[in-house]
Design a protein around this motif. Structure first.
Motif, PDB file in Angstrom:
ATOM      1  N   ARG B  62       0.850  -1.193   0.000  1.00 39.65           N
ATOM      2  CA  ARG B  62       0.000   0.000   0.000  1.00 39.65           C
ATOM      3  C   ARG B  62       0.882   1.237   0.000  1.00 39.65           C
ATOM      4  O   ARG B  62       1.883   1.294   0.717  1.00 39.65           O
ATOM      5  N   ASP B 184       3.263   0.516  11.843  1.00 41.62           N
ATOM      6  CA  ASP B 184       2.155   1.385  12.251  1.00 41.62           C
ATOM      7  C   ASP B 184       2.630   2.844  12.338  1.00 41.62           C
ATOM      8  O   ASP B 184       1.915   3.769  11.923  1.00 41.62           O
ATOM      9  N   SER B 228      -6.542   2.979   3.160  1.00 43.90           N
ATOM     10  CA  SER B 228      -6.187   1.584   2.904  1.00 43.90           C
ATOM     11  C   SER B 228      -4.868   1.232   3.595  1.00 43.90           C
ATOM     12  O   SER B 228      -4.713   0.164   4.184  1.00 43.90           O
ATOM     13  N   GLU B 231      -5.378   1.299   7.526  1.00 45.38           N
ATOM     14  CA  GLU B 231      -6.289   0.238   7.988  1.00 45.38           C
ATOM     15  C   GLU B 231      -5.596  -1.125   8.039  1.00 45.38           C
ATOM     16  O   GLU B 231      -6.017  -2.003   8.788  1.00 45.38           O
ATOM     17  N   SER B 232      -4.511  -1.263   7.297  1.00 43.06           N
ATOM     18  CA  SER B 232      -3.783  -2.533   7.354  1.00 43.06           C
ATOM     19  C   SER B 232      -3.016  -2.677   8.664  1.00 43.06           C
ATOM     20  O   SER B 232      -2.530  -3.755   8.990  1.00 43.06           O
ATOM     21  N   TYR B 233      -2.923  -1.575   9.450  1.00 39.05           N
ATOM     22  CA  TYR B 233      -2.223  -1.634  10.737  1.00 39.05           C
ATOM     23  C   TYR B 233      -3.174  -1.367  11.895  1.00 39.05           C
ATOM     24  O   TYR B 233      -2.766  -0.903  12.958  1.00 39.05           O
ATOM     25  N   LYS B 234      -4.467  -1.631  11.709  1.00 39.34           N
ATOM     26  CA  LYS B 234      -5.426  -1.121  12.695  1.00 39.34           C
ATOM     27  C   LYS B 234      -5.417  -1.822  14.055  1.00 39.34           C
ATOM     28  O   LYS B 234      -6.163  -1.450  14.928  1.00 39.34           O
TER      29      LYS B 234
END
Lengths: 138, 304
Positions: B62, B184, B228, B231-234
């Motif tokens: 991403r 993150d 995007s 959100e991959s590290y949420k």
């Protein structure tokens, strides 16, 4: 117990070592291909094996020139990469084994870069670094 | 019994030693920095390692356009630079958690990008020092070392050199944060960099052209990239917080519309691919105002 810990530590060491070598590989082999294109500040590299795929989706500004570089270790063979529109339709594929693509888009839009590492029938599976780099210029 | 235990322990130790003794994996190192092809000679002779997995996967990367790219296209629209719109460099000295420092790094990094693009070299250098302070707080201070700062000072009159140095430094920061397991934090840097970039872009809207408003509208696509990415590290509470804080901005961008999509074409010319067609994005005055209000509130909250 201590030997189990040592075994686990050795695998952890290799994970970090693999990541570190991928960074070094990217810096030495991929960054220079950008030439005078301004480097995008996202690091996108991973250790892949034959049969793996990768994808990068990003918005590209209209009227800006871009260079997309897909750089991979030779042990993985001729990595295929394609540029696709936001509907997944292929706009270009590196049929001649190119490692970079220069583009310009008329209007700002989402595009995706898709990568496939060729499969290997050999019983010994090697892993290698694959890096996607983006650069832009006026 | 004792002998079996000893044999088991010895075997475990031997496996560990064997694993450690395997040489570097197939990434290799090349001495050439000018050759476009991967250096095959070194790699062919270097030992490569068997893969640690056999199951194939699909890796999703991403990314989002960097603040430097956004600053450049905004400058091309003739928008003026106002140093009063930037965050204060004292933001770098504020106490806080790593997530706070990462957010500040993104904000000040975007300011640094703008100052660099607009050739405000002395301003850029002061922001570079602030970014250096924050990178040290985050444990990635080796990226912005004295040598790099020295090169920036030596080349301060050369905008292209400064811009290249800053871009390269932010790539290295992103890479370093990911390599030490702080993906993150790298996500927070990207998100806050975008927030500051959009905030700066909305400072000079009065009397702006339709094309400039279109640029603001198009930030909807960049926001998709940013969301995007983070959100991959949420799993990270700080990322969760950033996602929540961005929701009013997401809502404001819902007012952005687009006309009928022209067929996307790809034509080869002079060694490059020209991609035509696509959607033309549009934002009316109410939407522009909503975006401006939402991003101003968010940005000022991050700077507090």
């Amino acid at each position: 117990m201590k030997y189990t810990i040592l075994l686990l530590a050795s695998f952890a060491f290799f994970t970090v070592e693999a990541s570190s070598q991928c960074r070094g590989f990217t810096k030495r082999n991929c960054v220079p291909i950008l030439e005078d294109y301004l480097q995008n500040d996202n690091y996108n590299a991973a250790i892949l094996i034959p049969g793996d795929e990768a994808e990068l989706d990003m918005a590209f500004y209209g009227g800006v020139s871009y260079r997309i570089v897909v750089c991979s270790h030779s042990i993985l063979g001729e990595v295929e990469f394609s540029l696709n529109d936001y509907n997944g339709n292929a706009l270009w594929t590196n049929t001649d084994g190119e490692k970079h693509l220069d583009i310009q888009v008329a209007t700002t839009q989402q595009l995706s870069v898709k990568i496939k590492v060729p499969s290997n029938e050999s019983s010994l599976i090697h892993e290698g670094c694959v890096s996607i780099m983006l650069g832009s210029k006026e | 019994m004792i002998i079996h235990k000893q044999i088991r322990q010895t075997l475990t130790f031997a496996i560990a030693l064997a694993t450690l003794s395997v040489v570097s994996i197939g990434c290799g190192e090349s001495d050439s920095t000018n050759n476009h092809d991967v250096e095959n000679s070194d790699l062919a002779t270097s030992k490569t390692e068997a893969a640690k997995r056999t199951k194939t996967l699909k890796k999703i990367f991403r990314a989002a356009p960097s603040p430097m790219e956004t600053a450049r296209i905004i400058q091309k629209e003739g928008v003026s630079f106002n140093p009063e719109n930037l965050c204060g460099v004292e933001l770098a000295s504020k106490d806080g958690l790593s997530s706070d420092h990462a957010i500040s790094l993104g904000l000040l990094g975007a300011d640094l990008s703008y100052a660099s693009i607009y050739r405000k070299n002395s301003v850029a250098l002061s922001y570079l020092e602030a970014v250096k302070t924050l990178s040290q707080e985050l444990g990635v201070g080796s990226v912005l070392n004295n040598e790099l700062i020295g090169r920036a000072e030596t080349n301060r009159a050369n905008r292209d050199s400064v811009v290249m140095l800053v871009s390269s430094a932010f790539y290295d920061l992103n890479e370093k944060l990911k390599s030490v397991g702080h993906e993150d934090l790298s996500g927070l840097v990207v998100a806050s960099g975008w927030i500051e970039g959009l905030y700066l872009a909305t400072r000079e809207l009065e009397g702006s052209s339709d094309n400039y408003k279109k640029l603001i509208a198009e930030q909807k696509l960049i926001l998709v990239d940013v969301m995007s990415l983070i959100e991959s590290y949420k799993e990270s509470p700080a990322i969760e917080d950033m996602i929540n804080q961005l929701q009013p901005v997401v809502t404001a961008f819902e007012g952005v519309t687009y006309g009928e999509s022209a067929e996307i074409t790809a034509k080869k010319k002079d060694g490059a691919i020209y991609i035509g067609g696509g959607k033309e994005y549009f934002a009316d005055e109410n939407t522009i105002q909503a975006i401006t209000t939402a991003i101003t509130t968010l940005r000022n909250n991050l700077v507090k």
